[in-house]
Design an enzyme around this catalytic site. Sequence first.
Site, short mmCIF file in Angstrom:
data_model
loop_
_atom_site.label_atom_id
_atom_site.label_comp_id
_atom_site.label_asym_id
_atom_site.label_seq_id
_atom_site.Cartn_x
_atom_site.Cartn_y
_atom_site.Cartn_z
N GLY A 290 -13.03 3.95 -0.85
CA GLY A 290 -13.21 4.45 0.46
C GLY A 290 -14.54 5.14 0.43
O GLY A 290 -15.01 4.96 1.43
N ARG B 272 4.02 5.72 2.84
CA ARG B 272 3.02 5.67 1.83
C ARG B 272 3.33 6.59 0.79
O ARG B 272 2.79 6.52 -0.50
CB ARG B 272 1.74 5.80 2.36
N MET C 130 -5.18 9.07 3.93
CA MET C 130 -3.93 8.48 4.35
C MET C 130 -2.81 9.36 4.46
O MET C 130 -1.90 9.20 5.28
CB MET C 130 -3.54 7.14 4.00
N GLY C 131 -2.90 10.43 3.46
CA GLY C 131 -1.87 11.31 3.42
C GLY C 131 -2.16 12.76 4.08
O GLY C 131 -1.46 13.58 3.94
N GLY D 175 -4.40 3.76 -9.93
CA GLY D 175 -5.09 4.79 -9.62
C GLY D 175 -4.04 5.76 -8.82
O GLY D 175 -3.83 5.06 -7.80
N CYS E 158 -7.76 12.75 -1.77
CA CYS E 158 -6.47 12.89 -2.40
C CYS E 158 -6.16 14.39 -2.75
O CYS E 158 -7.07 15.01 -3.56
CB CYS E 158 -6.34 11.96 -3.55
N ASP F 37 0.72 -1.20 -0.14
CA ASP F 37 -0.11 -0.07 -0.05
C ASP F 37 0.93 1.36 0.06
O ASP F 37 1.28 1.83 1.12
CB ASP F 37 -0.92 -0.13 1.27
N GLY G 205 -8.50 9.90 -5.71
CA GLY G 205 -9.53 9.53 -4.53
C GLY G 205 -10.21 10.63 -4.24
O GLY G 205 -9.36 11.99 -4.32
P1 XMP Z 1 -12.08 7.27 -2.79
O1 XMP Z 1 -12.27 8.22 -4.01
O2 XMP Z 1 -12.96 6.18 -2.72
O3 XMP Z 1 -10.41 7.09 -2.78
O4 XMP Z 1 -12.06 8.07 -1.76
C1 XMP Z 1 -9.75 6.03 -2.03
C2 XMP Z 1 -8.37 5.73 -2.45
O5 XMP Z 1 -7.64 6.85 -2.45
C3 XMP Z 1 -6.15 6.59 -2.26
N1 XMP Z 1 -5.99 7.62 -0.92
C4 XMP Z 1 -5.07 8.51 -0.99
N2 XMP Z 1 -4.59 9.24 -2.00
N3 XMP Z 1 -3.81 10.89 -0.65
C5 XMP Z 1 -3.82 10.42 -1.96
O6 XMP Z 1 -3.35 10.86 -2.99
C6 XMP Z 1 -4.43 10.29 0.28
O7 XMP Z 1 -4.21 11.09 1.55
C7 XMP Z 1 -5.10 9.13 0.11
N4 XMP Z 1 -5.71 8.23 0.81
C8 XMP Z 1 -6.09 7.28 0.30
C9 XMP Z 1 -6.07 5.03 -1.75
O8 XMP Z 1 -5.86 4.43 -2.73
C10 XMP Z 1 -7.57 4.79 -1.51
O9 XMP Z 1 -7.85 3.32 -1.96
#
Ligand code: XMP
Length: 489
Positions: free
Chosen positions: A375, A416, A402-403, A310, A317, A255, A314
């Site tokens: 998510g 990550r 998560m970031g 991808g 994101c 991940d 998100g």
């Molecule tokens: P959704 O659109 O379902 O996306 O909210 C979930 C996916 O986003 C990724 N993810 C992140 N990508 N910064 C990012 O650039 C973040 O803080 C972050 N947190 C999660 C991850 O792949 C997740 O499954």
Amino acid sequence: MTDFFRSKVHYKELIATFDDVLIQPGYTNFEPTNVDMSSQLGSYKFNLPIISAAMDTVTEELMAIKMALLGGLGVLHRNCSFERQLEMVRIVKRARSFVIDDVATIFPDEPVIKAKYMMENYNISGIVVVNEENKVCGIFTKRDIPFSEDDIKKGKVKSFMTKEVISIEPGASREKALEILFGSRKEKLPIIDKTGYLKGLITKKDLAPEFPLASMDSEGHLICALALSPKFPESTHSQELLKEIENYVDIFFIDVADFYKTSDINGTKKLMDFLDSDFVLGNIGTYEAAEHLITKGDFDEDKFIGIKVGMGSGSICTTSIQTGVGAPTLFATAQVADALADYNTKISLVADGGFKNPGDLPKAFTAGADLIMSGHFFAGSTESPGYVDTIQGRKVKIYRGMGSKEARTAGYVSDRYTEGSKMLPEGVSDYVPFVGDLDGVLLSLKEGLLNSMIYAGAKSITEMKKAKIGIISFSGQKESKPHNLLSRY
Ligand code: XMP
């Protein structure tokens, strides 16, 4: 595309996303009941091709259990210690099973009254009889209890037990167990290995499909998936914990935001040598990255079952905003699907993030995904971690990237993103509406997908991949949403 774009990149590199495309309708010669939306991730079959994201406001044990019971998968997050991860995987793996490991046994020379007492007090209807070597020599059920009080008090188990034990070998499927149980009209089926030792017990009652679509292993335990850093743990203690964790995990999801990196690839190879479970690697976003993993990654072919794609798409994101680099999920899916097809691999493709509406799921499948991960859809459900709060009378839950600064303070996910860059958040934290139980959320996603497959004329996810997709014009986009009404422009 204008010539301006064509001079720099060819058509495929138009970085399109879900809203930019539509699936073209196809001929439908089947009924809705004939639609099969199951899909494969390596050798694992999921009746619902949907995965909840490995995020600390989305998937802990409750979500993982419910997702698996309803036919999908939940990937447990990694923003916590190995101790906490061990606790979560244990709970998920032990949540359901049709195999009883802790079987009640009795010796043949013991009195019937003891067997009767055990059955009444443990609320069981039968006991396996084993000899001093612990090998199975009979089975004693409620039906074997003698009529006479004298026999009950003075009789021995061996005089009344059934000696011909109908059994099954370890690892046999649920279907095989059902066939034997119904064929022999028995209620209990001891699992006995080739040398005669008792390995467990299957009962007809436990085989009843309370959740007929559930994602289960051969013993009826739920499929368990866990997110992992690509860094090989340094301390012996962590390595030992990871080995223990592995006992409960079917699939590890490496991940990171960008897996197309020498350091992550090398760390993952070490992990794959150390652990026996299967691996999904990601995220990546381009044909070249997939080609590199397939041809130069040198990963154990049997364990490398999936790629997750991808970048920056998100809902929480900010990677693309902060860095100017990204690969929206639809684009990344199309790119990586091409590479997987060109190299004729068995690797499955998980499209991750950016899904806003149920109609985005079929677009990902048409572009080449085997499963989708989200998510956003699940963060507001009852099963996600965290409390329901109320803002201006509306029920809400917290959903964080998560970031994000908030998630990074827990201290486990800094690797990550770009290591050493602790100041630049690549995600946000916000409230999302509370949406109730996961069952309802999954039902609308399922119905959207089902209806899409019917319109597209595709009976299965494999057929869905053959449906035609096209770029939609700006006017077409406006027209495909409600328009020209009093409240909508
Ligand atoms: P959704 O659109 O379902 O996306 O909210 C979930 C996916 O986003 C990724 N993810 C992140 N990508 N910064 C990012 O650039 C973040 O803080 C972050 N947190 C999660 C991850 O792949 C997740 O499954």
